[in-house]
Structure formats: structure tokens, C-alpha cells
Design a protein around this motif. Structure first.
Motif, mmCIF file in Angstrom:
data_model
loop_
_atom_site.group_PDB
_atom_site.id
_atom_site.type_symbol
_atom_site.label_atom_id
_atom_site.label_comp_id
_atom_site.label_asym_id
_atom_site.label_seq_id
_atom_site.Cartn_x
_atom_site.Cartn_y
_atom_site.Cartn_z
ATOM 1 N N PRO A 199 0.798 -1.235 0.000
ATOM 2 C CA PRO A 199 0.000 0.000 0.000
ATOM 3 C C PRO A 199 0.827 1.281 0.000
ATOM 4 O O PRO A 199 0.341 2.331 -0.451
ATOM 5 N N PHE A 200 2.047 1.225 0.476
ATOM 6 C CA PHE A 200 2.882 2.425 0.574
ATOM 7 C C PHE A 200 3.626 2.726 -0.737
ATOM 8 O O PHE A 200 4.137 3.845 -0.899
ATOM 9 N N VAL A 201 3.703 1.748 -1.648
ATOM 10 C CA VAL A 201 4.495 1.952 -2.865
ATOM 11 C C VAL A 201 3.715 1.641 -4.135
ATOM 12 O O VAL A 201 4.281 1.676 -5.231
ATOM 13 N N PHE A 202 2.432 1.355 -4.029
ATOM 14 C CA PHE A 202 1.656 0.916 -5.182
ATOM 15 C C PHE A 202 1.547 1.994 -6.253
ATOM 16 O O PHE A 202 1.359 3.177 -5.962
ATOM 17 N N LYS A 203 1.670 1.561 -7.522
ATOM 18 C CA LYS A 203 1.464 2.422 -8.675
ATOM 19 C C LYS A 203 0.518 1.715 -9.645
ATOM 20 O O LYS A 203 0.622 0.502 -9.823
ATOM 21 N N PRO A 204 -0.406 2.459 -10.260
ATOM 22 C CA PRO A 204 -1.302 1.828 -11.243
ATOM 23 C C PRO A 204 -0.504 1.195 -12.386
ATOM 24 O O PRO A 204 0.527 1.720 -12.800
ATOM 25 N N MET A 205 -0.994 0.047 -12.877
ATOM 26 C CA MET A 205 -0.268 -0.690 -13.914
ATOM 27 C C MET A 205 -1.154 -0.902 -15.138
ATOM 28 O O MET A 205 -2.328 -1.249 -14.993
ATOM 29 N N PRO A 206 -0.597 -0.732 -16.326
ATOM 30 C CA PRO A 206 -1.325 -1.140 -17.534
ATOM 31 C C PRO A 206 -1.375 -2.657 -17.625
ATOM 32 O O PRO A 206 -0.591 -3.364 -16.984
ATOM 33 N N ILE A 207 -2.272 -3.181 -18.434
ATOM 34 C CA ILE A 207 -2.468 -4.619 -18.532
ATOM 35 C C ILE A 207 -1.221 -5.329 -19.029
ATOM 36 O O ILE A 207 -0.935 -6.473 -18.626
ATOM 37 N N THR A 208 -0.418 -4.666 -19.849
ATOM 38 C CA THR A 208 0.802 -5.318 -20.353
ATOM 39 C C THR A 208 1.795 -5.604 -19.225
ATOM 40 O O THR A 208 2.421 -6.670 -19.192
ATOM 41 N N ASP A 209 1.923 -4.673 -18.289
ATOM 42 C CA ASP A 209 2.831 -4.890 -17.166
ATOM 43 C C ASP A 209 2.312 -5.981 -16.236
ATOM 44 O O ASP A 209 3.095 -6.759 -15.667
ATOM 45 N N VAL A 210 0.988 -6.044 -16.082
ATOM 46 C CA VAL A 210 0.409 -7.126 -15.286
ATOM 47 C C VAL A 210 0.725 -8.478 -15.921
ATOM 48 O O VAL A 210 1.078 -9.447 -15.235
ATOM 49 N N MET A 211 0.637 -8.542 -17.245
ATOM 50 C CA MET A 211 0.940 -9.791 -17.945
ATOM 51 C C MET A 211 2.410 -10.177 -17.783
ATOM 52 O O MET A 211 2.733 -11.359 -17.634
ATOM 53 N N TRP A 212 3.300 -9.177 -17.813
ATOM 54 C CA TRP A 212 4.719 -9.459 -17.595
ATOM 55 C C TRP A 212 4.940 -10.037 -16.198
ATOM 56 O O TRP A 212 5.736 -10.976 -16.011
ATOM 57 N N MET A 213 4.258 -9.493 -15.203
ATOM 58 C CA MET A 213 4.407 -9.983 -13.835
ATOM 59 C C MET A 213 3.868 -11.399 -13.699
ATOM 60 O O MET A 213 4.447 -12.226 -12.982
ATOM 61 N N LEU A 214 2.759 -11.682 -14.372
ATOM 62 C CA LEU A 214 2.225 -13.045 -14.345
ATOM 63 C C LEU A 214 3.192 -14.019 -15.023
ATOM 64 O O LEU A 214 3.403 -15.134 -14.536
#
Length: 316
Positions: A199-214
Motif C-alpha cells: 500500500p505504501f508503494v503501489f502504482k497503477p499498472m497497464p495490462i501489459t505490465d500485469v501480464m509481464w508480472m504473471l
């Protein structure tokens, strides 16, 4: 002594591991430029936990995630959390090649830690191969380590934590065959700890970055599972040099996706590292206390040479 088949299977698993972990490292470098460590590790950590739980269910073993080594598992989990964060920041602070110089020290650390923890003593010829592998790592660092910075200290600390975690993985593997548990608990610890900070460092992510993390999570799950199995089949000081094969894949990934084309001295370092790893596999396949075959042939050749010279003198 381990069987030849176990050694060869372990070697193949480590090669697959290096391919997968190199892909995960490349994604880490990509994500580290725009996000904090918790954002990556929460997504990937819980994904790995879910994959571990699902794999255990597919195996039909209701108790397959239990461990009979809770203290060692807790230590391994803590080292995984600390080491993962340290590596993340090392990739952010240093170029890939400079971080890998310190990764090259992991076989040396494994040899040192294996004696007191696993009671696995490294043979003299294996120490020579370990030192050669470390020299190969130094070749990958174009300018040499002439100065000490925060990035170097973080990378060194990360490698110590990572090596201890690998040695503990082999220790646990000596007492149980539950490889999924060794993937499940360290990643559960990583995800939970990082979720508390997110919660202290969260930044909104586009779907492409979410896919990279997955994708990172999938590669990490497969790689860590393979590494645990390999560490059950082979000595830690043999597995860790072979893990340096990831440099080969990093050269390919760097050229394809980051436009990095290593100089000649980097290829020299990789060659030394690969040679060191191959020799360590050969060393482990030799019976304890039995000299290498080529040593016996060399001694026999010397004896024959000495006998030939003595015969020549007696005929004069």
C-alpha cells in the motif's frame, strides 16, 4: 556417491532452470525500472503459491504441502524474502553483467556453507574448478571491481542469502521428498511480507505490465521447482556453478530484447564458467577417495617413461 543417471538428470534439470530463471531475470530488469519490489513480488508470489497448491492437488496428495523440517523451511523462507528484495535492488542499481559477477561467487559460498551445514566436503580438484568459475565471472565484468558502491554491497548480500537458501533446500531435500513444499512456503512468505508493504508503494499498472508480472511468476514457479529437485539429486556446490549457464541465455536475451551485444571478454568468461561446471559434474561422478582415471594414466605414462630411460642407460 550419486549414480550417473541421477547426476545426468540433475544436470538436465539445471539447464532447464537456467533458461527459465534467465527469462525471469530479464522481466525483473524490465519491471524494476518503473515499479517497487513489492508490486512485482505480491503478484508473482501469490501466483506461485496458487500454482504450487494446484500442482499438489493434481498429484492427489492431500498432505503434500506439509514439511517435516519446519525450522529449516522457515529459515529458507526468510532468506528467500531478503534475498529476493536484495536482488531486485541489485538489478536496479547495477547493469546485469555486474550483478552476475557477484552471482559467480555463489559456488564459492556453496562450497564453504556445504561443509558445516550438509557435511559435504569439496574435493581439491573441485575447488580448482570453483576458482576457475569465479575467474570466469570476473571476465564478465569489463572494468573489473575497482570501487565499492552500494550496488556492489547489495549484490554481494543477495548472493550470500541466495546461496544459503539453496544449501538449505538441499538440506531439506535430504530429509523429505516434498519438492512442492519448498516452492510453496518461501513464496507464500515473500507474498505476505510484500503485501504488507505494497500500500505504501503501489502504482497503477497497464495490462501489459500485469501480464509481464504473471509471466514472471510462472517462470519463477517452474524454475524453483526444478532447482529443488536438482538439489536433491546433486551436491549444492555442483548445482550452483551449473546455474551460471544462465549467462548464455542472458547474452541471447540481451541481444534480442535489450540491444546488448557483449564484448569478446564476456564470451571468454562464459566459456570458463561452463568448463568449470562441466568439470564439477565429472568430479561428482567419481567415487570418493578414488583418483581420476586420467591421473592414473598420467602416472603410468611417467613410470613407463622412467623405465624406458633406465633401460636405455643400462644398455649403454
Amino acid at each position: 556417491m550419486l549414480s550417473r543417471r541421477a547426476t545426468l538428470v540433475g544436470t538436465a534439470l539445471v539447464v532447464l532452470y537456467t533458461m527459465m530463471i534467465s527469462g525471469a531475470d530479464a522481466i525483473t530488469k524490465l519491471i524494476a525500472s518503473g515499479y517497487a519490489a513489492p508490486q512485482l513480488f505480491v503478484v508473482s508470489g501469490f501466483l506461485v503459491v496458487a500454482l504450487s497448491w494446484g500442482a499438489a492437488r493434481l498429484k492427489g496428495e492431500g498432505q503434500s504441502l506439509r514439511t517435516i523440517c519446519p525450522k529449516a523451511m522457515a529459515m529458507r523462507s526468510a532468506l528467500t524474502v531478503v534475498g529476493s528484495v536484495a536482488f531486485f535492488h541489485a538489478f536496479r542499481l547495477l547493469p546485469l553483467a555486474e550483478v552476475f559477477v557477484f552471482i559467480g561467487m555463489m559456488p564459492i559460498f556453496a562450497g564453504l556453507f556445504s561443509a558445516p551445514i550438509l557435511h559435504e566436503h569439496v574435493r581439491p580438484m573441485a575447488w580448482a574448478a570453483l576458482c576457475a568459475g569465479f575467474v570466469g565471472m570476473l571476465c564478465l565484468f569489463p572494468g573489473g571491481i575497482s570501487t565499492v558502491s552500494t550496488g556492489y554491497l547489495v549484490a554481494l548480500f543477495a548472493c550470500v542469502c541466495g546461496t544459503l537458501s539453496l544449501v538449505l533446500a538441499r538440506y531439506i531435500g535430504q530429509h523429505e521428498n516434498n519438492s512442492l513444499a519448498q516452492v510453496f512456503y518461501p513464496n507464500l512468505s515473500l507474498a505476505v511480507v510484500m503485501a504488507a508493504v505494497l500500500p505504501f508503494v503501489f502504482k497503477p499498472m497497464p495490462i501489459t505490465d500485469v501480464m509481464w508480472m504473471l509471466a514472471y511468476g510462472v517462470l519463477l514457479f517452474a524454475a524453483r521447482w526444478l532447482s529443488v529437485i536438482a538439489l536433491r539429486l546433486m551436491a549444492a556446490y555442483t548445482v550452483t556453478p551449473l546455474m551460471n549457464l544462465q549467462f548464455v541465455w542472458m547474452v541471447v536475451l540481451g541481444a534480442l530484447f535489450f540491444g546488448e551485444f557483449p564484448a569478446l571478454h564476456i564470451y571468454l568468461g562464459v566459456s570458463i564458467v561452463i568448463g568449470s561446471g562441466v568439470f564439477l559434474v565429472y568430479d561428482q561422478m567419481q567415487p570418493e577417495g578414488v583418483p581420476y582415471p586420467w591421473v592414473g594414466r598420467f602416472k603410468l605414462a611417467l613410470e613407463r617413461w622412467g623405465y624406458t630411460r633406465a633401460s636405455t642407460r643400462s644398455s649403454l
